[in-house]
Motif scaffolding. Structure first.
Motif, PDB file in Angstrom:
ATOM      1  N   ALA A 141      10.900  37.503   8.459  1.00  0.00           N
ATOM      2  CA  ALA A 141      10.676  36.287   7.665  1.00  0.00           C
ATOM      3  C   ALA A 141      11.992  35.564   7.404  1.00  0.00           C
ATOM      4  N   GLU A 142      13.038  36.315   7.063  1.00  0.00           N
ATOM      5  CA  GLU A 142      14.332  35.685   6.803  1.00  0.00           C
ATOM      6  C   GLU A 142      14.895  35.047   8.076  1.00  0.00           C
ATOM      7  N   ALA A 143      14.683  35.697   9.222  1.00  0.00           N
ATOM      8  CA  ALA A 143      15.157  35.125  10.484  1.00  0.00           C
ATOM      9  C   ALA A 143      14.435  33.809  10.779  1.00  0.00           C
ATOM     10  N   ALA A 144      13.133  33.777  10.537  1.00  0.00           N
ATOM     11  CA  ALA A 144      12.384  32.538  10.751  1.00  0.00           C
ATOM     12  C   ALA A 144      12.870  31.445   9.808  1.00  0.00           C
ATOM     13  N   GLY A 145      13.102  31.810   8.549  1.00  0.00           N
ATOM     14  CA  GLY A 145      13.628  30.833   7.592  1.00  0.00           C
ATOM     15  C   GLY A 145      14.992  30.318   8.011  1.00  0.00           C
ATOM     16  N   THR A 146      15.799  31.189   8.593  1.00  0.00           N
ATOM     17  CA  THR A 146      17.120  30.793   9.073  1.00  0.00           C
ATOM     18  C   THR A 146      17.010  29.753  10.181  1.00  0.00           C
ATOM     19  N   VAL A 147      16.091  29.966  11.120  1.00  0.00           N
ATOM     20  CA  VAL A 147      15.886  29.010  12.203  1.00  0.00           C
ATOM     21  C   VAL A 147      15.384  27.679  11.654  1.00  0.00           C
ATOM     22  N   VAL A 174       4.496  40.480   3.810  1.00  0.00           N
ATOM     23  CA  VAL A 174       5.883  40.941   3.716  1.00  0.00           C
ATOM     24  C   VAL A 174       6.106  41.901   2.554  1.00  0.00           C
ATOM     25  N   LEU A 175       5.674  41.533   1.371  1.00  0.00           N
ATOM     26  CA  LEU A 175       5.973  42.336   0.183  1.00  0.00           C
ATOM     27  C   LEU A 175       4.919  43.427  -0.024  1.00  0.00           C
ATOM     28  N   LEU A 231      10.742  35.081  -0.919  1.00  0.00           N
ATOM     29  CA  LEU A 231      10.451  36.480  -0.592  1.00  0.00           C
ATOM     30  C   LEU A 231      11.708  37.334  -0.693  1.00  0.00           C
ATOM     31  N   ALA A 232      12.839  36.805  -0.235  1.00  0.00           N
ATOM     32  CA  ALA A 232      14.093  37.556  -0.322  1.00  0.00           C
ATOM     33  C   ALA A 232      14.452  37.815  -1.786  1.00  0.00           C
ATOM     34  N   ARG A 283       5.168  21.425   5.577  1.00  0.00           N
ATOM     35  CA  ARG A 283       4.921  22.781   6.067  1.00  0.00           C
ATOM     36  C   ARG A 283       6.222  23.455   6.491  1.00  0.00           C
ATOM     37  N   VAL A 284       7.091  22.702   7.162  1.00  0.00           N
ATOM     38  CA  VAL A 284       8.359  23.275   7.611  1.00  0.00           C
ATOM     39  C   VAL A 284       9.223  23.658   6.414  1.00  0.00           C
ATOM     40  N   ARG A 285       9.362  22.748   5.462  1.00  0.00           N
ATOM     41  CA  ARG A 285      10.233  23.029   4.305  1.00  0.00           C
ATOM     42  C   ARG A 285       9.602  24.079   3.392  1.00  0.00           C
ATOM     43  N   TYR A 286       8.286  24.071   3.282  1.00  0.00           N
ATOM     44  CA  TYR A 286       7.612  25.062   2.442  1.00  0.00           C
ATOM     45  C   TYR A 286       7.762  26.455   3.048  1.00  0.00           C
ATOM     46  N   ALA A 287       7.620  26.558   4.372  1.00  0.00           N
ATOM     47  CA  ALA A 287       7.785  27.858   5.024  1.00  0.00           C
ATOM     48  C   ALA A 287       9.192  28.390   4.790  1.00  0.00           C
ATOM     49  N   HIS A 288      10.191  27.517   4.902  1.00  0.00           N
ATOM     50  CA  HIS A 288      11.566  27.958   4.641  1.00  0.00           C
ATOM     51  C   HIS A 288      11.729  28.407   3.196  1.00  0.00           C
ATOM     52  N   ALA A 289      11.233  27.609   2.255  1.00  0.00           N
ATOM     53  CA  ALA A 289      11.376  27.963   0.836  1.00  0.00           C
ATOM     54  C   ALA A 289      10.659  29.271   0.520  1.00  0.00           C
TER      55      ALA A 289
END
Length: 350
Positions: free
Chosen positions: A328-334, A309-310, A246-247, A235-241
């Motif tokens: 979303a990008e900020a969350a992915g960054t964290v 998002v989109l 999305l970007a 879940r953590v890695r999927y959320a980041h990916a």
């Protein structure tokens, strides 16, 4: 403002009081701040006035009044209240959501890290001595990474060198071998795993050993490899990916992230704001499991938000879409920064 940044702010207040002749004391190297105690208030509290009272030759409450005058109005501080014999209770300004997102994106994966400042002196040395088994070595390695992110000079030692396969698969290493050094060290103890984590590989193996608290026995099995929602690491890695995808998709649609107000953010802003505190606590307690569980909480808040998002259908990209993309990008960054501190890869494609 992180606890470390607040500590520096209080330390600067002490220096100003000394330079102004209000206090005649040696300026301490560090100031401890923490949650307010019974009868306290605000976000953080410090007993620095009680520490300085005797060398200053003044009552603690008077020392606290001197420091309060220098702290009131400082950047990031909303209010300072004195309680008890001289505790300083500090309330912080709340960062606006858009400013928070902009700060995360500006700092990147190092958001929440402590940047040394002039006058901080030498980095605080912390020695970690661990037991000779894979889990203790992985916990010590991750704890050292987190400590370094908070400005400490962390070194890991072990009585005997790690087995070559532990180093090759799990990425553990030690800075010194042999008995615990004579100087003060932190003994890293963790309940050993009942099974062999090596077949899981580096990422899943480290996660299996780090996600539970050190006093809990970790479960070693294929559940850490499955790509489904029941697996917290997935879940953590999927959320980041997903945030990275999305970007890319937004770029194809001709728009980019721009921090701004967002609705229905699912508590993500609060979790991002809490990330520096989580890192500081994980470092202070030498507990990488705190960071691992925080990342799961962030991922679980982010995943339901991402479908908003989109633009959909015939919608054109708007300021709201740009703001959601920035969040979303900020969350992915964290998520990426946290995984890196745990020694786990954060792939853009999954």
């Amino acid at each position: 403002m992180t606890p470390v940044e607040l500590s520096r702010t209080v330390l600067r207040a002490v220096r100003r009081a000394v330079d102004g002749g209000e206090l005649d004391v040696d300026v301490p190297g560090r100031v401890r701040v923490g949650p307010p105690g019974p009868g306290g208030c605000g976000d953080y509290a410090t007993g620095i006035a009680l520490q300085l009272a005797r060398p200053a030759g003044q009552p603690p409450y008077r020392v606290a009044e001197v420091l309060r005058a220098h702290l009131t109005g400082a950047d990031g501080i909303a209010d300072v209240v004195l309680t008890g014999p001289g505790f300083l209770n500090i309330s912080l300004h709340r960062t606006a959501p858009a400013e928070l997102v902009a700060d995360v994106l500006r700092r990147g994966p190092r958001y929440g890290h402590v940047v040394p400042e002039d006058g901080d002196g030498e980095r605080r040395p912390v020695g970690l001595h661990c037991e000779h088994h894979p889990r203790a070595l992985v916990v010590a390695d991750a704890a050292a990474r987190i400590l370094r992110s908070q400005g400490a000079l962390a070194r890991v030692s072990c009585a005997t060198p790690p087995a070559p396969e532990w180093a090759a698969v799990l990425g553990v290493r030690v800075d010194a071998e042999g008995p615990a050094p004579d100087e003060p060290v932190v003994q890293v103890r963790a309940v050993p795993a009942a099974g062999d984590p090596l077949p899981l590989g580096r990422d899943a193996g480290r996660w299996a050993l780090l996600h539970p608290a050190a006093h809990d026995r970790p479960r070693i099995g294929d559940e850490h490899l499955v790509q489904r929602e029941s697996n917290p690491l997935f879940r953590v890695r999927y959320a980041h990916a997903r945030t990275r995808a999305l970007a890319r998709n937004a770029a194809d649609l001709g728009f980019a992230a721009e921090p701004g107000p967002t609705e229905d953010a699912n508590g993500i802003h609060a979790l991002l704001a809490d990330h520096p505190r989580v890192l500081a606590a994980a470092a202070a307690h030498h507990a990488p499991d705190r960071l691992a569980r925080h990342l799961v909480t962030v991922a679980d808040a982010v995943l339901p938000f991402l479908p908003t998002v989109l633009p959909r259908g015939g919608e054109k990209p708007s300021a709201a879409h740009r703001a959601r993309l920035a969040l979303a990008e900020a969350a992915g960054t964290v998520l990426a920064g946290g995984l890196t501190l745990l020694g786990i890869d954060a792939p853009d494609h999954l």
